[in-house]
Every structure is written in C-alpha cells, then in structure tokens.
Design an enzyme around this catalytic site. Structure first.
Site, mmCIF file in Angstrom:
data_model
loop_
_atom_site.group_PDB
_atom_site.id
_atom_site.type_symbol
_atom_site.label_atom_id
_atom_site.label_comp_id
_atom_site.label_asym_id
_atom_site.label_seq_id
_atom_site.Cartn_x
_atom_site.Cartn_y
_atom_site.Cartn_z
ATOM 1 N N ASP A 31 -1.064 0.914 5.646
ATOM 2 C CA ASP A 31 -0.815 0.030 4.324
ATOM 3 C C ASP A 31 0.553 -0.730 4.485
ATOM 4 O O ASP A 31 1.503 -0.254 5.381
ATOM 5 C CB ASP A 31 -0.687 0.877 3.194
ATOM 6 C CG ASP A 31 -0.726 -0.065 1.809
ATOM 7 O OD1 ASP A 31 -1.796 0.161 1.276
ATOM 8 O OD2 ASP A 31 0.328 -0.888 1.567
ATOM 9 N N ASN A 87 -8.653 3.051 -6.171
ATOM 10 C CA ASN A 87 -8.244 2.233 -7.339
ATOM 11 C C ASN A 87 -9.338 1.344 -7.615
ATOM 12 O O ASN A 87 -9.919 0.744 -6.817
ATOM 13 C CB ASN A 87 -7.025 1.615 -7.220
ATOM 14 C CG ASN A 87 -5.705 2.218 -6.999
ATOM 15 O OD1 ASN A 87 -5.622 3.121 -7.767
ATOM 16 N ND2 ASN A 87 -4.918 2.082 -5.916
ATOM 17 N N GLN A 94 -6.240 -2.363 -9.108
ATOM 18 C CA GLN A 94 -6.911 -2.829 -7.744
ATOM 19 C C GLN A 94 -6.451 -4.136 -7.445
ATOM 20 O O GLN A 94 -6.502 -5.022 -8.358
ATOM 21 C CB GLN A 94 -8.373 -2.678 -7.861
ATOM 22 C CG GLN A 94 -8.938 -2.997 -6.328
ATOM 23 C CD GLN A 94 -10.604 -2.845 -6.662
ATOM 24 O OE1 GLN A 94 -11.279 -2.405 -7.676
ATOM 25 N NE2 GLN A 94 -11.297 -3.024 -5.492
ATOM 26 N N VAL A 96 -7.302 -5.488 -4.018
ATOM 27 C CA VAL A 96 -7.935 -6.145 -2.898
ATOM 28 C C VAL A 96 -9.571 -5.655 -3.178
ATOM 29 O O VAL A 96 -9.688 -4.499 -3.273
ATOM 30 C CB VAL A 96 -7.602 -5.584 -1.454
ATOM 31 C CG1 VAL A 96 -8.468 -6.076 -0.567
ATOM 32 C CG2 VAL A 96 -6.180 -5.910 -1.266
ATOM 33 N N HIS A 100 -11.616 0.598 -0.599
ATOM 34 C CA HIS A 100 -10.723 1.194 0.276
ATOM 35 C C HIS A 100 -10.074 2.550 -0.257
ATOM 36 O O HIS A 100 -9.775 2.550 -1.411
ATOM 37 C CB HIS A 100 -9.602 0.529 0.776
ATOM 38 C CG HIS A 100 -8.722 -0.162 -0.230
ATOM 39 N ND1 HIS A 100 -9.067 -1.308 -1.138
ATOM 40 C CD2 HIS A 100 -7.677 -0.062 -0.900
ATOM 41 C CE1 HIS A 100 -8.382 -1.696 -2.127
ATOM 42 N NE2 HIS A 100 -7.344 -0.904 -2.035
ATOM 43 N N HIS A 102 -7.102 4.895 -0.183
ATOM 44 C CA HIS A 102 -5.814 5.380 0.141
ATOM 45 C C HIS A 102 -5.915 6.848 0.655
ATOM 46 O O HIS A 102 -6.106 7.767 -0.197
ATOM 47 C CB HIS A 102 -4.933 5.117 -1.107
ATOM 48 C CG HIS A 102 -4.799 3.748 -1.555
ATOM 49 N ND1 HIS A 102 -3.760 2.955 -1.383
ATOM 50 C CD2 HIS A 102 -5.724 3.066 -2.284
ATOM 51 C CE1 HIS A 102 -4.102 1.874 -2.019
ATOM 52 N NE2 HIS A 102 -5.094 1.827 -2.586
HETATM 53 P P1 5GP Z 1 -5.354 -1.555 -3.994
HETATM 54 O O1 5GP Z 1 -4.111 -2.010 -5.095
HETATM 55 O O2 5GP Z 1 -6.350 -2.682 -4.144
HETATM 56 O O3 5GP Z 1 -5.864 -0.348 -4.653
HETATM 57 O O4 5GP Z 1 -4.674 -1.529 -2.622
HETATM 58 C C1 5GP Z 1 -4.381 -2.542 -1.593
HETATM 59 C C2 5GP Z 1 -3.586 -2.036 -1.030
HETATM 60 O O5 5GP Z 1 -3.513 -2.897 0.196
HETATM 61 C C3 5GP Z 1 -2.113 -2.127 -1.221
HETATM 62 O O6 5GP Z 1 -1.753 -0.859 -1.233
HETATM 63 C C4 5GP Z 1 -1.390 -3.017 -0.324
HETATM 64 O O7 5GP Z 1 0.123 -2.749 -0.012
HETATM 65 C C5 5GP Z 1 -2.320 -3.210 0.798
HETATM 66 N N1 5GP Z 1 -2.419 -4.437 1.472
HETATM 67 C C6 5GP Z 1 -2.526 -5.696 0.685
HETATM 68 N N2 5GP Z 1 -2.395 -6.704 1.878
HETATM 69 C C7 5GP Z 1 -2.236 -5.988 3.258
HETATM 70 C C8 5GP Z 1 -2.321 -6.520 4.397
HETATM 71 O O8 5GP Z 1 -2.314 -7.716 4.756
HETATM 72 N N3 5GP Z 1 -2.161 -5.535 5.514
HETATM 73 C C9 5GP Z 1 -2.189 -4.275 5.083
HETATM 74 N N4 5GP Z 1 -2.157 -3.244 6.401
HETATM 75 N N5 5GP Z 1 -2.239 -3.835 3.759
HETATM 76 C C10 5GP Z 1 -2.138 -4.654 2.922
#
Ligand code: 5GP
Length: 114
Positions: A31, A87, A94, A96, A100, A102
């Site tokens: 991440d 998430n 959430q 993205v 995914h 975590h």
């Molecule tokens: P969510 O909030 O959708 O469950 O998690 C999305 C995760 O993607 C977050 O923890 C965020 O830090 C990670 N993330 C967002 N953009 C990027 C990126 O460009 N590269 C990487 N490696 N992680 C990302």
C-alpha cells in the site's frame, strides 16, 4: 472499453508499485500509505468494483485471495498474527472500486476498528 481502474493500471505496469506476489488470478503489492509495518493489497486481476458485485462464480477467486494473504503473512514473518480487511462502499471508506484484500501486520490492532 470502460476506463481502467487504478489497480488495473498497476497490473498492466502503467503505474509503478512494489509488487510482492502475482499469479494468474491476482497481484499483491504494498500500500502506498501503509497503516502498519506490513500493509499489502491483494487484488484480483478481474476488476470487480465492490464486494456487492461478487457472484457465485467468484467464490473460488475470493478463497484464493485469502490463501495468498496467508502466504504473504508467512513471507513477511507475521507469526504473531495479522488482520485482513475488505472495505465495501462508502460507510467502510472504500476509495478504490476494484476489490482488494488488505493484509496488515507487524503491530497489534485494536477492536472494534475505527
Ligand atoms: P480502500 O480505502 O479502497 O479500502 O483502500 C484503497 C487503498 O489503496 C488505500 O489503502 C490506499 O492507500 C491505496 N492506494 C491508493 N492509491 C494507491 C497507489 O497508487 N498505489 C498503491 N500501492 N496503493 C494505493
């Protein structure tokens, strides 16, 4: 063709990432904003937007993501345990919309989560 998700761009090497594992079904990378000493995202190649979009045919894929999480935890030496999180949508923050898993470890976590 719909726009690629951010994680499809990582899968296609259009955006760099610290990839720790990949196979025919998924990719795992660190991440960009880690919330623990180990914070890896396990992402299916199939761009499913949210957990609510899963169908019965995705069940083996989701099981596979957890086996990959187990493997990453072992590779990272998370012998004391670790946390896995999906998430789903706004209330869970959430951000993205490509599912995914975590994998977080290397410190102890509280419960309930924030
Ligand atoms: P969510 O909030 O959708 O469950 O998690 C999305 C995760 O993607 C977050 O923890 C965020 O830090 C990670 N993330 C967002 N953009 C990027 C990126 O460009 N590269 C990487 N490696 N992680 C990302």
């Amino acid at each position: 063709m719909p726009d690629k998700t951010l994680f499809e761009k990582i899968i296609d090497r259009e955006i760099p990432a610290d990839i720790v594992y990949e196979d025919a079904q998924c990719i795992a990378f660190r991440d960009i904003n880690p919330q623990a000493p180990t914070h890896v995202l396990v992402v299916p190649r199939k761009p499913i937007p949210t957990l609510d979009d899963l169908t019965e045919e995705d069940a083996p894929l989701v099981g596979h993501l957890f086996l990959v999480a187990q493997r990453i935890a072992a590779d990272e030496g998370l012998t004391g345990g670790y946390r896995t999180v999906f998430n789903c949508k706004a209330d869970a923050q959430q951000t993205v919309f490509h599912i995914h898993l975590h994998v977080l470890g290397g410190r102890s976590f509280s419960w309930p989560p924030g």
